[in-house]
Design a protein around this motif. Sequence first.
Motif, short mmCIF file in Angstrom:
data_model
loop_
_atom_site.label_atom_id
_atom_site.label_comp_id
_atom_site.label_asym_id
_atom_site.label_seq_id
_atom_site.Cartn_x
_atom_site.Cartn_y
_atom_site.Cartn_z
N PRO A 47 9.60 -13.27 15.62
CA PRO A 47 11.30 -13.27 14.51
C PRO A 47 10.94 -11.93 13.65
O PRO A 47 11.63 -10.96 12.97
CB PRO A 47 11.01 -14.10 13.68
CG PRO A 47 10.55 -15.37 14.65
CD PRO A 47 9.61 -14.18 15.41
N GLU A 48 9.20 -11.64 13.39
CA GLU A 48 9.32 -10.40 12.28
C GLU A 48 9.34 -9.06 13.07
O GLU A 48 10.18 -8.32 12.20
CB GLU A 48 7.92 -10.89 12.30
CG GLU A 48 7.29 -9.62 10.77
CD GLU A 48 5.97 -10.02 10.04
OE1 GLU A 48 5.23 -9.71 8.98
OE2 GLU A 48 5.50 -10.38 11.39
N VAL A 49 9.31 -9.21 14.12
CA VAL A 49 9.29 -7.76 15.32
C VAL A 49 10.96 -7.77 15.01
O VAL A 49 11.77 -6.18 14.77
CB VAL A 49 8.89 -7.35 16.01
CG1 VAL A 49 9.15 -6.58 16.94
CG2 VAL A 49 7.16 -7.82 15.99
N LYS A 99 -0.87 -6.08 10.31
CA LYS A 99 -0.30 -5.57 9.45
C LYS A 99 0.12 -4.24 9.51
O LYS A 99 0.71 -3.91 9.25
CB LYS A 99 -0.67 -6.04 8.49
CG LYS A 99 -0.54 -5.79 7.03
CD LYS A 99 -0.69 -5.82 6.04
CE LYS A 99 -0.21 -5.53 4.34
NZ LYS A 99 0.39 -4.29 4.50
N SER A 100 -1.61 -3.50 9.97
CA SER A 100 -1.54 -1.87 9.95
C SER A 100 -0.69 -1.55 11.25
O SER A 100 0.41 -0.29 10.66
CB SER A 100 -2.43 -1.39 10.29
OG SER A 100 -3.28 -1.97 11.88
N LYS A 101 -0.17 -2.12 12.30
CA LYS A 101 0.87 -1.44 12.99
C LYS A 101 2.42 -2.20 12.35
O LYS A 101 2.95 -0.99 12.47
CB LYS A 101 0.49 -2.57 14.81
CG LYS A 101 1.70 -1.21 15.61
CD LYS A 101 0.71 -2.51 16.76
CE LYS A 101 -0.28 -1.25 17.21
NZ LYS A 101 -0.76 -1.58 19.29
N LYS A 125 7.01 0.35 10.30
CA LYS A 125 8.06 0.22 9.21
C LYS A 125 8.06 1.77 9.10
O LYS A 125 9.77 2.75 8.76
CB LYS A 125 7.31 -0.19 8.20
CG LYS A 125 7.90 -2.02 8.70
CD LYS A 125 7.68 -2.69 6.95
CE LYS A 125 7.13 -4.21 7.15
NZ LYS A 125 6.42 -5.08 5.71
N ASN A 126 7.93 2.90 9.15
CA ASN A 126 7.85 4.67 9.27
C ASN A 126 8.14 5.14 9.74
O ASN A 126 8.43 6.52 9.78
CB ASN A 126 6.36 4.85 8.69
CG ASN A 126 5.64 4.07 7.18
OD1 ASN A 126 6.41 3.83 6.29
ND2 ASN A 126 4.40 4.00 7.28
N ALA A 127 8.77 4.99 11.25
CA ALA A 127 8.58 5.60 12.42
C ALA A 127 9.56 5.89 11.66
O ALA A 127 11.31 4.35 11.55
CB ALA A 127 8.88 4.98 13.67
#
Length: 275
Positions: free
Chosen positions: A124-126, A94-96, A101-103
């Motif tokens: 699929p999430e990525v 989750k942290s990665k 998401k912030n990049a």
Amino acid sequence: MKKFILFLILFVGFFLNAQLPKGKLFIIGGGSRPDFLVDRMVNEAGLKIGDFVAIFPHASEEQDSSFYYANQQFEKRNLKTLDCAFKKDEKLSKSKLDSLKNAKLIYIGGGDQVRFMEIINSNPEVKDLLKSAYLNGKMIAGTSAGAAVMSEVMITGNQLKYKDYENTFDNIEIKNVETKQGLGFITSAVIDQHFVVRSRYNRLLSLIIENPTFKGIGIDEGTAILVKNGLVEVVGKAQVIVFKNPKKSQKIKGDKLGANSILLDIYLNGDKFTL
């Protein structure tokens, strides 16, 4: 009546703008990357000192090495990097995912585009996060294999008829260019890379004769296309070649392909065209 027409024009314009991705693509044809090209990529992404770049080294057999070399060009500009490497079917923490998401810039390295898509499709999430980033204003950049994956129809580099891998094709024949599904950021064109250096004209010509609704965009080494708002600008030291088949011309004799009135444009640094 005039008010209705004006309203209709405004409505259609709003609808079209709503559908356009808010992000940018920076698609590099492989090879070395001159400083002015990397600087343009960083500036267009809106990066400031200390901002994060997410690096996807998945196309490489050696993800650690791919990350290392990509990291150098960003570290040199006082940017922080996030190594997004993972194996097929592996889940990210989750942290990665939150950091990803912030990049503001997501960078896809070179290697094998088929390998990249197999790994990304397994998560699929990525994959959804990449699409969301582009739609919502982030920049997606890639080089070599990372360029090929940008289009919906992705050239794999393999020939269907001749199994030994070659850097270039020595024929223009039917049913020989292997394609698979890419990330789909570009739907109206197919991207090819290392284009002039490796003489990949036959490959792209074959593809647009058999698939005349697409443009073929060949990007040479040390050169990129910047895509934003449906417009394309060439950035780099070499050329971008664009093939079009506007008359959907196709002739077949045996297994050889022919066509008439194929259009060819050769673009240089600073030139612009539309998708």
